[in-house]
Design an enzyme around this catalytic site. Sequence first.
Site, PDB file in Angstrom:
ATOM      1  N   HIS A  71       0.843  -1.195   0.000  1.00  0.00           N
ATOM      2  CA  HIS A  71       0.000   0.000   0.000  1.00  0.00           C
ATOM      3  C   HIS A  71       0.878   1.244   0.000  1.00  0.00           C
ATOM      4  O   HIS A  71       1.840   1.343   0.774  1.00  0.00           O
ATOM      5  CB  HIS A  71      -0.896   0.013   1.254  1.00  0.00           C
ATOM      6  CG  HIS A  71      -1.634   1.301   1.447  1.00  0.00           C
ATOM      7  ND1 HIS A  71      -1.343   2.193   2.459  1.00  0.00           N
ATOM      8  CD2 HIS A  71      -2.660   1.863   0.743  1.00  0.00           C
ATOM      9  CE1 HIS A  71      -2.155   3.228   2.381  1.00  0.00           C
ATOM     10  NE2 HIS A  71      -2.960   3.055   1.348  1.00  0.00           N
ATOM     11  N   SER A  72       0.581   2.188  -0.893  1.00  0.00           N
ATOM     12  CA  SER A  72       1.237   3.492  -0.906  1.00  0.00           C
ATOM     13  C   SER A  72       2.757   3.325  -1.014  1.00  0.00           C
ATOM     14  O   SER A  72       3.246   2.716  -1.967  1.00  0.00           O
ATOM     15  CB  SER A  72       0.821   4.268   0.350  1.00  0.00           C
ATOM     16  OG  SER A  72       1.118   5.629   0.236  1.00  0.00           O
ATOM     17  N   TYR A  73       3.540   3.838  -0.052  1.00  0.00           N
ATOM     18  CA  TYR A  73       4.993   3.629  -0.031  1.00  0.00           C
ATOM     19  C   TYR A  73       5.346   2.151  -0.113  1.00  0.00           C
ATOM     20  O   TYR A  73       6.395   1.778  -0.666  1.00  0.00           O
ATOM     21  CB  TYR A  73       5.567   4.245   1.252  1.00  0.00           C
ATOM     22  CG  TYR A  73       6.933   3.738   1.653  1.00  0.00           C
ATOM     23  CD1 TYR A  73       8.085   4.121   0.961  1.00  0.00           C
ATOM     24  CD2 TYR A  73       7.075   2.872   2.747  1.00  0.00           C
ATOM     25  CE1 TYR A  73       9.333   3.656   1.345  1.00  0.00           C
ATOM     26  CE2 TYR A  73       8.317   2.409   3.136  1.00  0.00           C
ATOM     27  CZ  TYR A  73       9.451   2.801   2.435  1.00  0.00           C
ATOM     28  OH  TYR A  73      10.686   2.334   2.812  1.00  0.00           O
ATOM     29  N   GLY A 129       4.422   0.095  -2.108  1.00  0.00           N
ATOM     30  CA  GLY A 129       4.669  -0.275  -3.495  1.00  0.00           C
ATOM     31  C   GLY A 129       6.150  -0.238  -3.838  1.00  0.00           C
ATOM     32  O   GLY A 129       6.633  -1.047  -4.652  1.00  0.00           O
TER      33      GLY A 129
END
Length: 242
Positions: free
Chosen positions: A76-78, A80
């Site tokens: 999720h988010s960072y 990735g």
Amino acid sequence: MGTFVLVHGGGHGGWCYQPVARLLQAQGHLVYTPSLPGMAEHVHQLNADIDLEMHIDDVVNLLFYEDLHDVVLVGHSYGGMVITGVADRVPERVGHRIYLDAAYPSNGESLHEHAYENIEPQRQNIYTENGVELVMRPDPAFAGFFGITEPDLAKWTNERLSPQPWKCFSQKLFFKNEDAMRAIPESHLICSSTIPGRDMDLLRTRAQGRVWDIDTGHDLMLTEPEWVAETLMKVARKQPTN
């Protein structure tokens, strides 16, 4: 049944996946929700050496020591950035990459470069604590920043958010096995509000059409856990999600 490793984003910890993990576990799946070094319950271990590579190594080590293979790796988010690095380092252990409203970096790119408009304001508010440069200082407004509007959930989230070492956002990710990493199937679950900043044609091509969006806040694993869990399971079963 599948094996899921759910990697959180900036300022978060494994705690953010509680609702999704419980739904997956109830269906018999094996689920790991690690908190990355220096984050959440590891915040007391914050030090100046924590960076993106350390976070990647932490998940790589989890896969090795738990002897995990054919893993559905979710970021999720960072996160990735992290799962892309993990899949690049140990592609033989990863069966699918799922980007949950997540960063999707190119070779040699940092999160700061990849998501400049969102990360640059954090850089401008860097502060130093015990010799560590940090961003995302805990703030009562952060739950709203992550798209959480329900008061009780926002309070619960704000109580658990923690600062992030700036090195995690500024360090560039260099691939070592890009061809093998790209050969691993990928899928994207995206919040509708972030679509304008993405190359959707590229994502659909690389994911062979496995791109779905939902109109909710950035922390979709908390705001829409049933949809996220069901979609993850369908992707893991290689079934259509529409």
